[in-house]
Design a protein around this motif. Structure first.
Motif, PDB file in Angstrom:
ATOM      1  N   GLY A 174     -60.394  25.104  52.363  1.00 10.24           N
ATOM      2  CA  GLY A 174     -61.728  24.320  52.304  1.00 10.24           C
ATOM      3  C   GLY A 174     -62.890  25.279  52.027  1.00 10.24           C
ATOM      4  N   LYS A 175     -62.727  26.401  51.414  1.00 12.52           N
ATOM      5  CA  LYS A 175     -63.704  27.273  51.016  1.00 12.52           C
ATOM      6  C   LYS A 175     -64.211  26.881  49.544  1.00 12.52           C
ATOM      7  N   GLY A 176     -63.492  26.225  48.737  1.00  8.99           N
ATOM      8  CA  GLY A 176     -64.189  25.683  47.537  1.00  8.99           C
ATOM      9  C   GLY A 176     -63.905  27.018  46.349  1.00  8.99           C
ATOM     10  N   VAL A 177     -62.989  27.737  46.686  1.00  9.49           N
ATOM     11  CA  VAL A 177     -62.813  28.964  45.613  1.00  9.49           C
ATOM     12  C   VAL A 177     -61.243  28.881  45.527  1.00  9.49           C
ATOM     13  N   PRO A 178     -60.902  28.910  44.074  1.00  8.50           N
ATOM     14  CA  PRO A 178     -59.489  29.104  43.781  1.00  8.50           C
ATOM     15  C   PRO A 178     -59.126  30.545  43.657  1.00  8.50           C
ATOM     16  N   LYS A 179     -57.720  30.787  43.580  1.00 14.10           N
ATOM     17  CA  LYS A 179     -57.313  32.097  43.825  1.00 14.10           C
ATOM     18  C   LYS A 179     -56.867  32.592  42.287  1.00 14.10           C
ATOM     19  N   TYR A 180     -58.134  32.758  41.532  1.00 14.59           N
ATOM     20  CA  TYR A 180     -57.937  33.033  40.126  1.00 14.59           C
ATOM     21  C   TYR A 180     -57.610  34.547  39.856  1.00 14.59           C
ATOM     22  N   LYS A 181     -57.584  35.399  40.975  1.00 12.28           N
ATOM     23  CA  LYS A 181     -57.070  36.811  40.648  1.00 12.28           C
ATOM     24  C   LYS A 181     -55.997  37.606  41.593  1.00 12.28           C
ATOM     25  N   ASP A 182     -55.223  36.439  42.031  1.00  6.69           N
ATOM     26  CA  ASP A 182     -54.142  37.040  42.806  1.00  6.69           C
ATOM     27  C   ASP A 182     -53.150  35.805  43.118  1.00  6.69           C
ATOM     28  N   PHE A 183     -52.282  35.509  42.316  1.00  3.28           N
ATOM     29  CA  PHE A 183     -51.243  34.388  42.506  1.00  3.28           C
ATOM     30  C   PHE A 183     -49.915  34.734  42.074  1.00  3.28           C
ATOM     31  N   GLU A 184     -48.815  34.157  42.505  1.00  2.00           N
ATOM     32  CA  GLU A 184     -47.706  34.310  42.147  1.00  2.00           C
ATOM     33  C   GLU A 184     -47.144  33.564  41.301  1.00  2.00           C
ATOM     34  N   VAL A 185     -46.011  33.971  40.286  1.00  3.84           N
ATOM     35  CA  VAL A 185     -45.393  33.205  39.363  1.00  3.84           C
ATOM     36  C   VAL A 185     -44.282  33.752  39.576  1.00  3.84           C
ATOM     37  N   THR A 186     -43.091  33.143  39.044  1.00  2.00           N
ATOM     38  CA  THR A 186     -41.714  33.262  38.596  1.00  2.00           C
ATOM     39  C   THR A 186     -41.644  33.391  36.925  1.00  2.00           C
ATOM     40  N   VAL A 187     -41.176  34.603  36.602  1.00  2.60           N
ATOM     41  CA  VAL A 187     -41.223  34.751  35.015  1.00  2.60           C
ATOM     42  C   VAL A 187     -39.838  34.651  34.639  1.00  2.60           C
ATOM     43  N   GLN A 188     -39.462  34.028  33.361  1.00  2.00           N
ATOM     44  CA  GLN A 188     -38.075  33.972  32.908  1.00  2.00           C
ATOM     45  C   GLN A 188     -38.191  34.173  31.464  1.00  2.00           C
ATOM     46  N   GLY A 189     -37.506  35.018  30.667  1.00  2.00           N
ATOM     47  CA  GLY A 189     -37.413  35.006  29.477  1.00  2.00           C
ATOM     48  C   GLY A 189     -37.028  33.726  28.634  1.00  2.00           C
ATOM     49  N   SER A 190     -37.799  32.964  27.759  1.00  6.62           N
ATOM     50  CA  SER A 190     -37.441  32.039  27.082  1.00  6.62           C
ATOM     51  C   SER A 190     -37.492  32.161  25.539  1.00  6.62           C
ATOM     52  N   LYS A 191     -36.637  32.922  25.072  1.00  3.53           N
ATOM     53  CA  LYS A 191     -36.683  33.520  23.766  1.00  3.53           C
ATOM     54  C   LYS A 191     -36.480  32.012  22.623  1.00  3.53           C
ATOM     55  N   GLY A 192     -37.102  31.962  21.867  1.00  2.16           N
ATOM     56  CA  GLY A 192     -37.175  30.782  20.977  1.00  2.16           C
ATOM     57  C   GLY A 192     -38.004  29.528  21.275  1.00  2.16           C
ATOM     58  N   GLU A 193     -38.114  29.487  22.602  1.00  2.96           N
ATOM     59  CA  GLU A 193     -39.222  28.366  23.140  1.00  2.96           C
ATOM     60  C   GLU A 193     -40.574  28.956  22.439  1.00  2.96           C
ATOM     61  N   LYS A 194     -41.354  27.426  22.116  1.00  3.04           N
ATOM     62  CA  LYS A 194     -42.703  27.378  21.608  1.00  3.04           C
ATOM     63  C   LYS A 194     -43.601  27.823  22.781  1.00  3.04           C
ATOM     64  N   VAL A 195     -44.738  28.552  22.398  1.00  3.84           N
ATOM     65  CA  VAL A 195     -45.755  28.526  23.281  1.00  3.84           C
ATOM     66  C   VAL A 195     -46.287  27.423  23.654  1.00  3.84           C
ATOM     67  N   THR A 196     -46.939  27.011  25.080  1.00  8.60           N
ATOM     68  CA  THR A 196     -47.211  25.637  25.355  1.00  8.60           C
ATOM     69  C   THR A 196     -48.630  25.626  24.515  1.00  8.60           C
ATOM     70  N   GLY A 197     -48.822  24.490  23.820  1.00 12.98           N
ATOM     71  CA  GLY A 197     -50.010  24.147  22.919  1.00 12.98           C
ATOM     72  C   GLY A 197     -50.989  23.744  24.050  1.00 12.98           C
ATOM     73  N   ILE A 198     -52.361  23.942  23.769  1.00 11.66           N
ATOM     74  CA  ILE A 198     -53.464  23.726  24.599  1.00 11.66           C
ATOM     75  C   ILE A 198     -53.431  22.207  24.984  1.00 11.66           C
ATOM     76  N   LYS A 199     -53.249  21.229  24.074  1.00 11.28           N
ATOM     77  CA  LYS A 199     -53.231  19.845  24.419  1.00 11.28           C
ATOM     78  C   LYS A 199     -51.941  19.365  25.068  1.00 11.28           C
ATOM     79  N   GLN A 200     -50.804  20.137  25.113  1.00 13.98           N
ATOM     80  CA  GLN A 200     -49.913  19.890  25.944  1.00 13.98           C
ATOM     81  C   GLN A 200     -50.138  20.267  27.516  1.00 13.98           C
ATOM     82  N   LEU A 201     -51.161  21.155  27.791  1.00 14.50           N
ATOM     83  CA  LEU A 201     -51.541  21.671  29.291  1.00 14.50           C
ATOM     84  C   LEU A 201     -52.014  20.513  29.981  1.00 14.50           C
ATOM     85  N   PHE A 202     -52.713  19.293  29.231  1.00 18.31           N
ATOM     86  CA  PHE A 202     -53.480  18.504  29.650  1.00 18.31           C
ATOM     87  C   PHE A 202     -52.810  17.080  29.442  1.00 18.31           C
TER      88      PHE A 202
END
Lengths: 134, 427
Positions: free
Chosen positions: A106-134
């Motif tokens: 409830g503080k109104g501030v996202p965690k821009y500078k510290d969040f966790e992700v799972t990373v996996q190689g995806s050779k050959g896959e295309k980079v997500t386009g900006i319009k696909q993000l939304f």
């Protein structure tokens, strides 16, 4: 098709910190929908050890996902950084924002500078386009 | 028309202000040909790109179809009139004149009103306006600062002329020997940024993620003559060395970046550090504000209401409601708003997608010079003149100094405040 294509690439968990880059900021001023902005934004900067752990090469695409979203970006070996295995850097952009959590504190501030992700190689896959993000 | 002309013995020049960031560099020379900016001199690459304009300007539309300004204004007015809980958000890239009208519009419509400071530098600006943090101007830094700390900040990327115009390289009135002998540059950060590289190993202090508060406490201990301790076992000798440099500073400044702001749960450790530094020396803090007039919005709203952001006006009540629950992040998270006017900002780009997507489900109005992600999802888009290039106005620099923006080229597009005025009249 080689034998390696039947193997699942390893996935690892990393903490992500977002930062700024003047070249990407410049590209944003020119056009948020331009190729330069995507090329400079859809990137995750990794420690060489993490690149090895992922069994990928510098410049290959990787899939990033967490409970908030999934994006495919290019993996890039960090430049002048000190060793930072376990921590990755992304430029502040819609690609990082697809993964940034909003804590329910409830503080109104996202965690821009510290969040966790799972990373996996995806050779050959295309980079997500900006319009696909939304 | 060529603005800057060099002649022997007859120097003619007119300077303009760059609105690429909150440094608002006011020494920009431009060469204008056929009402287009041909060359920009003195600005950084980001500033040049800003002043030359985007390649995809916003088009005036209603429901995705190109329309005239009058129809777009009427539609925007009807959206805001019909909404029970509208949100007015943005303002970082808006003139102060537009921001003041935005506040009036929020009062008129009983809207939530907020800006980007709500999720970045707001706490520091608020503390400065409430006189809880000692501050100074960038001109003071240029002329007097001998110890400059970039804490969680990387101006080489975020504010490219900070070091060359104000904080490190220039010869100031009391700093005639410049960076080589008269200034000490320090970087405290979780990563070796481009700015940290300038500090070399000797003056770069790499701390762990979220280690800022503890590092501040360790510095306070060290400045108090105690042995500094951290849970991450930071080398005590280095903290002692740093505190000696700070203690001896004649005029110190902490340029506080987002790394510092996001790391602190609350500002108490920073207040304690600043108090201690000012017992022993003369220290100031300047927030590294990003968008060119974010601080202007904070000043304007503070003057009007006593708050810098995160408000909801109630038409039945003079006293606005204030608190984190009225921030854009919480209102979107809790799906409290039913329409939004976005001006001088692109929340679909800058907010986490998990909450920004809630904007897609409500009628949106975007006022901006350029096509943005938010505009691409908006019911109404109204292009405005680019501040400082196509429009006059005023703005507030990151240090609180007011700066006048002068129009450089002519445009048919209305200014942001003219558009808001039309919407208010239509309502």
């Amino acid at each position: 098709m080689g034998f390696g294509d039947f193997l699942t690439l390893p996935e690892i968990k990393l903490r992500v910190v977002t930062c700024r880059n003047v070249f990407q900021n410049t590209a944003q001023e020119t056009s948020r929908f331009g190729e330069d902005y995507e090329r400079l934004s859809a990137v995750i900067m990794l420690d060489p050890k993490d690149i090895t752990r992922l069994s990928i090469k510098d410049g290959e695409t990787v899939a990033l996902r967490n409970g908030h979203g999934k994006v495919v970006v290019k993996a890039q070996r960090s430049g002048q950084e000190d060793a930072h295995s376990g921590i990755a850097y992304m430029l502040n952009s819609p690609w990082s924002n697809a993964l940034v959590p909003v804590p329910d504190t409830g503080k109104g501030v996202p965690k821009y500078k510290d969040f966790e992700v799972t990373v996996q190689g995806s050779k050959g896959e295309k980079v997500t386009g900006i319009k696909q993000l939304f | 028309m060529v603005f800057s002309v060099f002649r022997f013995g007859d120097y003619l020049s007119e300077y303009f202000v760059c609105t690429g960031c909150a440094l608002l560099c006011d020494d920009i020379e431009v060469d204008v040909q056929e009402n287009r900016i041909n060359t920009v001199n003195a600005a950084c690459r980001k500033g040049v790109a800003r002043m030359k304009g985007c390649t995809d300007p916003l088009v005036c539309t209603v429901d995705g179809k190109e329309e005239g300004i009058d129809k777009a204004v009427q539609k925007a007015a009807s959206i805001l009139r019909d909404a029970k809980n509208p949100l007015i958000f943005g303002h970082g890239n808006s003139s102060s004149e537009a921001q003041k009208l935005s506040i009036d519009l929020a009062k008129m419509t009983g809207a939530y009103i907020d800006d980007t400071s709500s999720f970045c530098q707001g706490p520091l600006v608020e503390a400065i306006l409430q006189e809880k943090l000692k501050t100074c101007t960038l001109d003071d830094v240029r002329h007097r600062a001998d110890v400059i700390i970039f804490w969680g900040a990387d101006p080489s990327n975020s504010h490219p002329r900070h070091l060359s115009r104000y904080s490190y390289y220039p010869r100031g009135k009391e700093r005639q020997r410049g960076w080589e002998e008269d200034r000490t540059l320090i970087s405290i950060d979780i990563r070796r940024s481009d700015t940290a590289l300038l500090c070399k190993d000797e003056r770069f202090y790499r701390i762990p993620i979220s280690g800022d508060a503890e590092f501040m406490e360790a510095l306070v201990s060290s400045l108090s003559g105690k042995v500094p301790k951290t849970s991450f076992d930071y080398e005590k000798k280095r903290i002692l060395e740093l505190s000696n440099v700070l203690r001896k500073a004649k005029f110190g400044v902490i340029c506080a970046g987002l790394g510092l702001v996001y790391s602190l749960e609350q500002l108490d450790p920073l207040f304690k550090l600043m108090d201690k530094l000012n017992e022993l020396s003369d220290f100031h803090l300047i927030p590294m504000v990003g968008q060119y007039n974010m601080r202007g919005f904070n000043h304007n709203l503070f003057e009007e209401t006593g708050y810098i952001n995160r408000l909801k006006f109630d038409p039945q009540n003079d006293e606005p409601l204030h608190g984190p629950e009225y921030s854009i992040v919480e209102t979107l998270y809790n799906k409290k708003v039913d329409a939004a006017l976005i001006i001088g900002s692109d929340p679909l780009s800058s907010l986490p997608y998990s909450i920004a997507q809630n904007l897609k489900d409500i009628p949106l109005i975007t006022i901006d010079p350029c096509q943005t992600l938010t505009a691409s999802r908006s019911t109404v888009t109204i292009p405005c003149a680019l501040g400082g290039v196509e429009a006059d106005g005023t703005a507030v620099r990151m240090d609180g100094a007011e700066v006048t923006l002068k129009k450089i080229i002519k445009t048919d597009r209305l200014t942001d405040h003219e558009i808001l005025k039309m919407i208010m009249e239509a309502i």
